[in-house]
Structure formats: structure tokens, C-alpha cells
Write a protein that holds these residues in place. Structure first.
Motif, PDB file in Angstrom:
ATOM      1  N   VAL A 244     -17.104 114.698  32.338  1.00 26.68           N
ATOM      2  CA  VAL A 244     -15.968 114.627  31.400  1.00 26.68           C
ATOM      3  C   VAL A 244     -15.633 116.061  31.010  1.00 26.68           C
ATOM      4  O   VAL A 244     -16.226 116.625  30.083  1.00 26.68           O
ATOM      5  N   PRO A 245     -14.706 116.703  31.719  1.00 24.96           N
ATOM      6  CA  PRO A 245     -14.421 118.125  31.471  1.00 24.96           C
ATOM      7  C   PRO A 245     -14.077 118.441  30.021  1.00 24.96           C
ATOM      8  O   PRO A 245     -14.529 119.454  29.481  1.00 24.96           O
ATOM      9  N   ARG A 246     -13.295 117.600  29.367  1.00 22.57           N
ATOM     10  CA  ARG A 246     -12.897 117.898  27.987  1.00 22.57           C
ATOM     11  C   ARG A 246     -14.101 117.870  27.053  1.00 22.57           C
ATOM     12  O   ARG A 246     -14.085 118.508  25.996  1.00 22.57           O
ATOM     13  N   ARG A 247     -15.151 117.170  27.427  1.00 20.57           N
ATOM     14  CA  ARG A 247     -16.381 117.103  26.629  1.00 20.57           C
ATOM     15  C   ARG A 247     -17.369 118.186  27.034  1.00 20.57           C
ATOM     16  O   ARG A 247     -18.043 118.790  26.189  1.00 20.57           O
ATOM     17  N   ASP A 248     -17.457 118.477  28.359  1.00 19.89           N
ATOM     18  CA  ASP A 248     -18.533 119.313  28.872  1.00 19.89           C
ATOM     19  C   ASP A 248     -18.147 120.761  29.140  1.00 19.89           C
ATOM     20  O   ASP A 248     -19.016 121.636  29.138  1.00 19.89           O
ATOM     21  N   GLY A 250     -15.524 122.686  27.681  1.00 22.65           N
ATOM     22  CA  GLY A 250     -14.853 123.466  26.653  1.00 22.65           C
ATOM     23  C   GLY A 250     -13.359 123.240  26.664  1.00 22.65           C
ATOM     24  O   GLY A 250     -12.815 122.503  27.502  1.00 22.65           O
ATOM     25  N   PRO A 251     -12.642 123.878  25.735  1.00 24.58           N
ATOM     26  CA  PRO A 251     -11.191 123.683  25.619  1.00 24.58           C
ATOM     27  C   PRO A 251     -10.472 124.026  26.918  1.00 24.58           C
ATOM     28  O   PRO A 251     -10.859 124.937  27.641  1.00 24.58           O
ATOM     29  N   THR A 252      -9.417 123.280  27.193  1.00 26.78           N
ATOM     30  CA  THR A 252      -8.684 123.502  28.429  1.00 26.78           C
ATOM     31  C   THR A 252      -7.185 123.535  28.156  1.00 26.78           C
ATOM     32  O   THR A 252      -6.710 122.928  27.181  1.00 26.78           O
ATOM     33  N   VAL A 270      -6.924 107.010  36.170  1.00 24.71           N
ATOM     34  CA  VAL A 270      -7.288 106.796  34.760  1.00 24.71           C
ATOM     35  C   VAL A 270      -8.284 107.854  34.309  1.00 24.71           C
ATOM     36  O   VAL A 270      -8.162 108.417  33.210  1.00 24.71           O
ATOM     37  N   TRP A 271      -9.268 108.151  35.172  1.00 27.20           N
ATOM     38  CA  TRP A 271     -10.266 109.164  34.806  1.00 27.20           C
ATOM     39  C   TRP A 271      -9.602 110.524  34.582  1.00 27.20           C
ATOM     40  O   TRP A 271      -9.842 111.180  33.571  1.00 27.20           O
ATOM     41  N   VAL A 276      -9.847 114.802  31.406  1.00 20.43           N
ATOM     42  CA  VAL A 276      -9.573 116.239  31.519  1.00 20.43           C
ATOM     43  C   VAL A 276      -8.969 116.802  30.242  1.00 20.43           C
ATOM     44  O   VAL A 276      -9.354 117.866  29.767  1.00 20.43           O
ATOM     45  N   GLY A 277      -7.985 116.122  29.685  1.00 20.45           N
ATOM     46  CA  GLY A 277      -7.340 116.612  28.467  1.00 20.45           C
ATOM     47  C   GLY A 277      -6.242 115.682  28.032  1.00 20.45           C
ATOM     48  O   GLY A 277      -6.024 114.617  28.620  1.00 20.45           O
ATOM     49  N   ASP A 278      -5.537 116.067  26.974  1.00 24.88           N
ATOM     50  CA  ASP A 278      -4.446 115.257  26.463  1.00 24.88           C
ATOM     51  C   ASP A 278      -3.176 115.491  27.279  1.00 24.88           C
ATOM     52  O   ASP A 278      -2.861 116.627  27.644  1.00 24.88           O
ATOM     53  N   ASP A 279      -2.438 114.422  27.540  1.00 30.00           N
ATOM     54  CA  ASP A 279      -1.120 114.513  28.180  1.00 30.00           C
ATOM     55  C   ASP A 279      -1.165 115.273  29.499  1.00 30.00           C
ATOM     56  O   ASP A 279      -0.330 116.140  29.779  1.00 30.00           O
ATOM     57  N   VAL A 280      -2.176 114.981  30.318  1.00 34.25           N
ATOM     58  CA  VAL A 280      -2.309 115.626  31.626  1.00 34.25           C
ATOM     59  C   VAL A 280      -1.545 114.819  32.674  1.00 34.25           C
ATOM     60  O   VAL A 280      -1.699 113.596  32.758  1.00 34.25           O
TER      61      VAL A 280
END
Length: 538
Positions: A244-248, A250-252, A270-271, A276-280
């Protein structure tokens, strides 16, 4: 070095700044660029470069992958000795004190260092060329014969990439554009398109999951990447590995996740949209080396529907034909292009009368490009890719693309990789065979086979989520599966072997990422009684 307009420059380079410098220098004088990734075998490189007769070779001394260093001295020597048209080799340093020792070059080859070439001052004086003048030569996978040398021209491909990166990728100044690729995949050439709009492009070379599966996502966070491009299998592996990139990581600031190389499953959509982040924007793209772009792709102002490519790309007259050449919507058909695109090949190199080009793309439907993918165009203007049309499954008159199989099978945590083939021939229904690499204990599967519980689960899932008639006749566990060097499945060559085609005629080992995996696969299917007699796994 005497290189002029139309001369070919062959490159064995990592995805790096020197590769870009050499490519732009080649283009500026009207010469023709052609590259192989350094992990290609010498035979695979020669299969490609021998056809185009290069004048100069640019090669890196070695490369690093997964923490290990691989010298290229033997490959460079093999190329110099087997390409009689090469008059000079420019050797690009890799690592200091790596211990690379090159033997003396053949008498006809002058060998120079990258530093000595850069030390010689020269003004940039671009050579004007015609719109269709060749810019680069790309290659088909070459799994069943010599790779096709695909020539694309200056004007067409520049227009195509300017369109794609501007409108479909929504890139411009201030953006940081990344696509995980090697110089042996068309996405490296596509990545260069970021320079056309003033974006910063990022070059990454090495194993994308080393030292761990989160490495690229951390890089994306640290370097403020706005467009993160990769392959569908990489995204699927992250999903199955609970990355989970947004969790692991850092900010993106990632705005778009690009995906190509294979159909992305609905679960992968869906993943990517949530992990990854919001509104990707999940930008799934389908095209080919043949045109070095997408036929179908993304659009930042259209809705994203799970499991679908958003639209046909601008300037691409994409349609879906049934077997009678009639346009169909809402059902699976052949992906065709009915009018010229800017980036279609100007020729296949050496195909003087155009016969090979015609037979490759235009032999099925007159004056219409048949690409070889199964596609379903939706009433809303989107599309779903179902895999290669020559690998399609047909059970009891029901046709299904292999991509649907893989989406269902590889959703199971116990499955690491899979390959499905139908051994039916004209007028004879054969067996549907599913080859499975288990996620654990893959090394012992050749002797112990898959567990009864795994086989039972696979049959039940396929019956429930696809249909009873698509339950395989055989499910066989294998230690590993080979892919093309660019990571694509080799359904057609494996099917040919199961139908009795001699192995050396069914697939070229130099086109595979792990030829040894083919050997172990054949041993397993032979022991299972599936390989025709007289076709031993040699």
C-alpha cells in the motif's frame, strides 16, 4: 566516426542518461537508432542487429540487477566479432573497479571510451530529414522466428508521442514522468516523448522489486513523480503482496498510474485507485511495439470504469471485427485499425517489396490493420482486451480470451503465475491445459505435483466465475514459466509444442527471459503424458 543519415547505430545500454544522449545524438544527424537491453543474450542481440547492419555499436560495460553485477565483456566481444559492418565501438563505463576485461577488438573495429568521445568538442547541427526518414528500429518479440525489425519515421512518431504525452498522459512542464522499462521495450522510446513537452523523465535501471517490493514506490515519493508508469503484472504483484504505497512509502504527488504490457484486472484497477493516493487516474493502455504507442488508452477528462480502457486514442481508427469482417460492439472481436495512424511502420527493414509487412498486418482483412488482440468495444466508448487472438480458447463453440482466465486464477493467493492453452485444432477438439506455478514450494512441484486441494479449488473457481465448460481438462503444476524478455506470456509457442511442433521451431530461446524454465516445463508435461511422442524436451 563517419556515421551519416540512414546509417544504423546499435546500442546495448541500460536505461540511463548516456543512452538518452546517444539516442539524441544519433537522431540529430539523421542516423537510425536501435537498442537491446543488456540482459538479452548475445544470440538474441545478433538476431536483431545482424538484420540491420549497424555502423557503430554503443555498449555499456556491465549492469547491476538485484544487487548483483553482470559484466558484458563477452557479449561486446561477440557482437564485434559477428557484425562485419561495425567500424567502431563506444564503451560506456558502468562501475569502477568492476574487473571488466575486454579482449582486443577485431582489426576492422576501432574501440573508444565514452569519456574520449565526450571530450571531443562538436557543435550541435541537426540534419534536416524527410518526414518519413527512419528514426529508430524496434523489434517484435521473436519467439517463433527472427524478430521483425520495425522502422518508424521522424515525423509520424514525434507527432504520435507529442499527442500521447500531451493529451492522454496529460504531461507538461513541471511534471516528472517515470515508466519502468528497459531499452529493449518500446516503453523506453515512449518515455523519451516526455522530453517533447518539457517534462522531466526519470531513468531507473535494475530489479523493480529489489531490495523489496516497495522500492519503486519509495522512489516515487522521494523524487516527486507525478506520472508512475509500469506493467500490469507489477501492479498485480503489489496488490497480491499487500503493498500500500500511500501507507508504506510516504506522501506522494502521483496523479496517474500508467499500466500496460498485459490487461489489468478489475481488482488491479481498484487497488491502484485506492492504494496509491487520492484521486489517482488509473491509465490502462494497450498498443504495441509495431506502432510504439497505444491504440486504446486513457483520457483525463473521461470517467474510469473498472476493468476497461477508457477510449480509443486520438487519431486511431480502432474497431472490432468478427470473423466475417463486420464491425461489432459489445462482443469480442479482432482489434483492427481501419485508417492510417501517424506512427504506423514505414517499413520492416530489409522488406524491399513490402511482402513481410503485408503478411504481418494486412493479410486477414484487405487494407485493414489486424493487430492480433481480442477486444470488446463497449457502447460507452471504452474497451476490454482479452489477450492475443491466436491464443484464444474455444470450448464447445464459446470463445474466451485468456486474460479472463488469468484474472480469475491469479486472484488466488496460492498461485504465483499461470499459462492456459487450448490444444484444439481445426476440426478436432483437444484439451484445455492449465499450467500453474504455486506461490510456495514451486521448486518441488515437478516431483510432487499440485496438491489435490489446490487443483480442486482452481476447478471450482473457474466453474463459478467463468463457466463449467472452461474447467481445464488438466491442471499441471510447474516450477516456473518462461516469458518473453519483455515479460509477456508465450501461449502460442507452448501450444505449438503441445501439438507436436519441434521445440526449436516453436520458440527461440534467445527471446525468453528464462529459457531454463521452458526445459523444466517440458519435462513436467512430458512426464504427464501430454507431449506428443517424438518431441522430447531437448
Amino acid at each position: 566516426l563517419g556515421v551519416g543519415p540512414g546509417d544504423r547505430v546499435a546500442a546495448v545500454m541500460t536505461n540511463s542518461v548516456p543512452a538518452i544522449v546517444a539516442f539524441l545524438a544519433t537522431a540529430s544527424i539523421g542516423a537510425v537508432w536501435s537498442s537491446c537491453a543488456p540482459e538479452f543474450g548475445a544470440e538474441g542481440m545478433l538476431d536483431r542487429f545482424t538484420q540491420i547492419e549497424p555502423t557503430v555499436l554503443v555498449a555499456v560495460e556491465g549492469y547491476r540487477y538485484g544487487g548483483r553485477y553482470y559484466p558484458l565483456n563477452h557479449k561486446i566481444e561477440a557482437l564485434e566479432g559477428s557484425l562485419p559492418t561495425v567500424v567502431a565501438t563506444v564503451v560506456v563505463p558502468s562501475e569502477p573497479d568492476a574487473g571488466n576485461q575486454l579482449a582486443a577488438p577485431p582489426a576492422h573495429v576501432r574501440r573508444l571510451t565514452w569519456a574520449s568521445v565526450l571530450a571531443e568538442p562538436a557543435a550541435l547541427q541537426p540534419t534536416p530529414v524527410a518526414f518519413e526518414h527512419p528514426l529508430w528500429i524496434l523489434y517484435s518479440s521473436g519467439t517463433t522466428g527472427l524478430p521483425k525489425p520495425i522502422v518508424q519515421g521522424h515525423g509520424g512518431i514525434v507527432l504520435e508521442h507529442l499527442k500521447s504525452v500531451s493529451f492522454h498522459c496529460d504531461l507538461g512542464r513541471g511534471d516528472r514522468f517515470f515508466w519502468f522499462t528497459t531499452t529493449g521495450w518500446m516503453m523506453w522510446n515512449f518515455l523519451m516523448g516526455g522530453l517533447l513537452v518539457g517534462a522531466t523523465i526519470l531513468c531507473y535501471d535494475g530489479n523493480p522489486t529489489w531490495p523489496d517490493p516497495g522500492a519503486l514506490w519509495r522512489m516515487a515519493s522521494e523524487l516527486s513523480i507525478t506520472y508512475f508508469g509500469t506493467s500490469a503484472p507489477f501492479l498485480e504483484s503489489c496488490r497480491k503482496g499487500d503493498i500500500v504505497p500511500r501507507r508504506d512509502a510516504g506522501p506522494t504527488v502521483i496523479r496517474t498510474v500508467g499500466s500496460t504490457g498485459a490487461p489489468l484486472s478489475p481488482e488491479g484497477f481498484v487497488w491502484a485507485a485506492s492504494a496509491v493516493g487520492d484521486d489517482v487516474l488509473v491509465a490502462s493502455m494497450s498498443g504495441g511495439t509495431d506502432v510504439c504507442t497505444g491504440f486504446l488508452g486513457a483520457c483525463p477528462i473521461l470517467p474510469v470504469r473498472v476493468g476497461e480502457l477508457q477510449c480509443a486514442q486520438l487519431g486511431a481508427a480502432v474497431d472490432s471485427y468478427d470473423e466475417n469482417g463486420r464491425s461489432v460492439v459489445g462482443e469480442v472481436g479482432e482489434l483492427v485499425v481501419t485508417q492510417p495512424m501517424p506512427s504506423m511502420p514505414t517499413e520492416l527493414y530489409g522488406d524491399e517489396d513490402g511482402t513481410r509487412l503485408h503478411d504481418s498486418y494486412f493479410a486477414t482483412f484487405p487494407d485493414v490493420w489486424r493487430h492480433g488482440d481480442w477486444v470488446k468495444l463497449t457502447p460507452a466508448g471504452g474497451a476490454v482486451i482479452y489477450g492475443r487472438s491466436d491464443a484464444t480458447l474455444n470450448r464447445g463453440g464459446v470463445r474466451m480470451g485468456t486474460a479472463e482466465f488469468y484474472r480469475v486464477i491469479e486472484a488466488l493467493p496460492d498461485v504465483a503465475d499461470s499459462l492456459v492453452v487450448d490444444t484444439s485444432e481445426l476440426g478436432r477438439e483437444g484439451e484445455l491445459v492449465l499450467l500453474v506455478v504455486p506461490a510456495t514450494d514451486a521448486s518441488t512441484v515437478a516431483t510432487s505435483g499440485l496438491s489435490e486441494a489446490t487443483v480442486s479449488q482452481l476447478r471450482q473457481v473457474i466453474r463459478d466465475q467463468l463457466s463449467p465448460r472452461h474447467v481445464p481438462n488438466r491442471i499441471i503444476g510447474v516450477p516456473a514459466l518462461p516469458h518473453t524478455i519483455n515479460g509477456k506470456r508465450i501461449e502460442v509457442p507452448v501450444r505449438k509444442m503441445l501439438l507436436g511442433t519441434p521445440i526449436d521451431r516453436a520458440v527461440a530461446a534467445s527471446a525468453l527471459d528464462r529459457p531454463e524454465a521452458l526445459h523444466s516445463l517440458l519435462e513436467v508435461v512430458s512426464a504427464d503424458g501430454l507431449l506428443p511422442s517424438g518431441n522430447p524436451p531437448t
